[in-house]
Structures are given as C-alpha cells and as structure tokens.
Design a protein around this motif. Structure first.
Motif, PDB file in Angstrom:
ATOM      1  N   LEU A  88      47.540  46.926  23.351  1.00 18.94           N
ATOM      2  CA  LEU A  88      47.787  47.142  24.776  1.00 18.94           C
ATOM      3  C   LEU A  88      48.337  45.881  25.417  1.00 18.94           C
ATOM      4  N   LYS A  89      49.224  46.081  26.394  1.00 21.96           N
ATOM      5  CA  LYS A  89      49.760  44.989  27.204  1.00 21.96           C
ATOM      6  C   LYS A  89      49.644  45.414  28.655  1.00 21.96           C
ATOM      7  N   PHE A  90      49.336  44.441  29.521  1.00 22.14           N
ATOM      8  CA  PHE A  90      49.246  44.730  30.956  1.00 22.14           C
ATOM      9  C   PHE A  90      49.233  43.418  31.714  1.00 22.14           C
ATOM     10  N   ALA A  91      49.341  43.525  33.023  1.00 21.69           N
ATOM     11  CA  ALA A  91      49.348  42.337  33.881  1.00 21.69           C
ATOM     12  C   ALA A  91      48.460  42.590  35.090  1.00 21.69           C
ATOM     13  N   ILE A  92      47.890  41.506  35.617  1.00 18.26           N
ATOM     14  CA  ILE A  92      47.105  41.549  36.852  1.00 18.26           C
ATOM     15  C   ILE A  92      47.411  40.279  37.654  1.00 18.26           C
ATOM     16  N   PRO A  93      47.198  40.317  38.965  1.00 20.40           N
ATOM     17  CA  PRO A  93      47.391  39.106  39.771  1.00 20.40           C
ATOM     18  C   PRO A  93      46.331  38.049  39.423  1.00 20.40           C
ATOM     19  N   LEU A  94      46.697  36.786  39.570  1.00 19.63           N
ATOM     20  CA  LEU A  94      45.733  35.706  39.373  1.00 19.63           C
ATOM     21  C   LEU A  94      44.674  35.707  40.473  1.00 19.63           C
ATOM     22  N   ALA A  95      45.083  36.007  41.684  1.00 22.60           N
ATOM     23  CA  ALA A  95      44.174  35.975  42.827  1.00 22.60           C
ATOM     24  C   ALA A  95      43.307  37.232  42.854  1.00 22.60           C
ATOM     25  N   ALA A  96      42.060  37.054  43.224  1.00 25.34           N
ATOM     26  CA  ALA A  96      41.135  38.183  43.348  1.00 25.34           C
ATOM     27  C   ALA A  96      41.498  39.002  44.577  1.00 25.34           C
ATOM     28  N   ALA A  97      41.665  40.311  44.393  1.00 25.62           N
ATOM     29  CA  ALA A  97      42.019  41.194  45.507  1.00 25.62           C
ATOM     30  C   ALA A  97      40.785  41.738  46.220  1.00 25.62           C
ATOM     31  N   SER A  98      39.600  41.545  45.623  1.00 25.83           N
ATOM     32  CA  SER A  98      38.354  42.046  46.213  1.00 25.83           C
ATOM     33  C   SER A  98      37.183  41.293  45.599  1.00 25.83           C
ATOM     34  N   THR A  99      35.992  41.605  46.041  1.00 23.12           N
ATOM     35  CA  THR A  99      34.793  40.976  45.461  1.00 23.12           C
ATOM     36  C   THR A  99      34.524  41.486  44.050  1.00 23.12           C
ATOM     37  N   TYR A 100      35.186  42.552  43.634  1.00 22.71           N
ATOM     38  CA  TYR A 100      35.008  43.100  42.288  1.00 22.71           C
ATOM     39  C   TYR A 100      35.954  42.469  41.270  1.00 22.71           C
ATOM     40  N   HIS A 101      36.931  41.707  41.740  1.00 22.93           N
ATOM     41  CA  HIS A 101      37.876  40.999  40.883  1.00 22.93           C
ATOM     42  C   HIS A 101      37.416  39.554  40.697  1.00 22.93           C
ATOM     43  N   LYS A 102      38.102  38.824  39.838  1.00 26.97           N
ATOM     44  CA  LYS A 102      37.827  37.403  39.609  1.00 26.97           C
ATOM     45  C   LYS A 102      39.099  36.600  39.856  1.00 26.97           C
ATOM     46  N   GLU A 103      38.928  35.371  40.348  1.00 27.73           N
ATOM     47  CA  GLU A 103      40.049  34.432  40.529  1.00 27.73           C
ATOM     48  C   GLU A 103      40.348  33.809  39.166  1.00 27.73           C
ATOM     49  N   LEU A 104      41.376  34.278  38.494  1.00 24.49           N
ATOM     50  CA  LEU A 104      41.718  33.815  37.147  1.00 24.49           C
ATOM     51  C   LEU A 104      42.814  32.752  37.234  1.00 24.49           C
ATOM     52  N   LEU A 105      42.435  31.581  37.697  1.00 26.32           N
ATOM     53  CA  LEU A 105      43.388  30.516  37.977  1.00 26.32           C
ATOM     54  C   LEU A 105      43.737  29.713  36.722  1.00 26.32           C
ATOM     55  N   PRO A 106      44.957  29.154  36.670  1.00 27.29           N
ATOM     56  CA  PRO A 106      45.347  28.330  35.529  1.00 27.29           C
ATOM     57  C   PRO A 106      44.364  27.191  35.300  1.00 27.29           C
ATOM     58  N   ASP A 107      44.081  26.921  34.047  1.00 29.64           N
ATOM     59  CA  ASP A 107      43.185  25.854  33.597  1.00 29.64           C
ATOM     60  C   ASP A 107      41.711  26.115  33.892  1.00 29.64           C
ATOM     61  N   SER A 108      41.373  27.288  34.419  1.00 29.78           N
ATOM     62  CA  SER A 108      39.955  27.598  34.643  1.00 29.78           C
ATOM     63  C   SER A 108      39.327  28.074  33.329  1.00 29.78           C
ATOM     64  N   GLU A 109      38.024  27.806  33.178  1.00 34.06           N
ATOM     65  CA  GLU A 109      37.293  28.225  31.986  1.00 34.06           C
ATOM     66  C   GLU A 109      36.442  29.438  32.313  1.00 34.06           C
ATOM     67  N   TRP A 110      36.415  30.394  31.364  1.00 29.62           N
ATOM     68  CA  TRP A 110      35.686  31.642  31.548  1.00 29.62           C
ATOM     69  C   TRP A 110      35.026  32.075  30.249  1.00 29.62           C
ATOM     70  N   PRO A 111      33.820  32.622  30.340  1.00 30.60           N
ATOM     71  CA  PRO A 111      33.314  33.382  29.198  1.00 30.60           C
ATOM     72  C   PRO A 111      34.147  34.672  29.142  1.00 30.60           C
ATOM     73  N   LEU A 112      34.806  34.926  28.035  1.00 27.43           N
ATOM     74  CA  LEU A 112      35.615  36.126  27.863  1.00 27.43           C
ATOM     75  C   LEU A 112      34.844  37.117  27.006  1.00 27.43           C
TER      76      LEU A 112
END
Length: 136
Positions: A88-112
């Motif tokens: 699968l391939k898809f895209a999402i905005p980096l900025a969170a559009a709601s409280t249910y989204h996450k701010e996925l900013l460049p160089d940020s660390e996340w448990p995936l």
C-alpha cells in the motif's frame, strides 16, 4: 513487514508491505501504549486499495476517525495484493488536522506501531504486531 516514508513539503508519503492478503497497519503515539494511537489501516479488496484512519481509545477499541465527525486526511492511495503480499502507498499531511491526528514533523521521533492480519476485516485480530522507535 516493511514501512518506508518520505517527506515533501507539508506531506508525508508512506509505503507499507507485509506477507499477507489481509489488512496492514501503522500507528503513531507518544508512547508504546495502544490508547491514544493514531492508526492507519489499509487493505486491498477486489483490486481496490483503501487506507482508513482510526483512533484507538484503548486496547481493542478503535474506530474510524470519520465516526468522530473528522474528515479523512489520507490521499493518493494505491495498492496491490498478489503472491501473498499486500503493498500500500498513501499520503497524509504532516500537520495534525484534529486531536485524533498526530503532528508528524521532520526529525521527530515516534514509537511506530506495525501490524498485519490474515483477514481484510479491520476488526479481525492481528497475526503480527510490534513497535520500534523511528525518526521521521
């Protein structure tokens, strides 16, 4: 399961692949807990790819964010299912559009969170689930 991503301007592009003909998912949360996870679950049914954003209220309780009145942010969705592999391939905005989204900013660390199932039904349990820390 493999997950790849790239960031271009204000968008993050994902590719995920697993040895299954069921659903494939990734999730983001500030901790490894399932509660509060922004979950992106994808599948290919009758040749049509779909990626649905979910919010995990707690372990075992996740719903599409559209059920909270939030518009889906996934776009450019494509995928294939062949020879026992779902891609699968898809895209999402980096900025969170709601409280249910996450701010996925460049160089940020996340448990995936990474998971997949043998079934296309999003409510079907995973056969594999793991997490690791990544840097976007």
């Amino acid at each position: 399961m493999t997950v790849k991503w790239r960031i271009e301007e204000e968008t993050i592009f994902f590719e995920m692949e697993a040895t299954t003909e069921g659903w494939v998912a990734i999730g983001f949360n500030e901790s490894t807990s399932l509660a509060g996870t922004y979950l992106l679950m994808g599948r290919v049914v009758k040749g049509k790819a779909e990626v649905v954003e979910h919010y995990t209220a707690n372990a075992g309780s996740y719903k599409p964010i559209t059920q909270y009145g939030i518009t889906s942010q996934t776009h450019l969705i494509s995928g294939t299912e062949s020879d026992g592999i779902t891609r699968l391939k898809f895209a999402i905005p980096l900025a969170a559009a709601s409280t249910y989204h996450k701010e996925l900013l460049p160089d940020s660390e996340w448990p995936l969170l990474m998971a997949y199932s043998l079934d296309d039904d999003f409510q079907h349990h995973s056969i594999m689930r793991t997490s690791l820390t990544i840097k976007l």
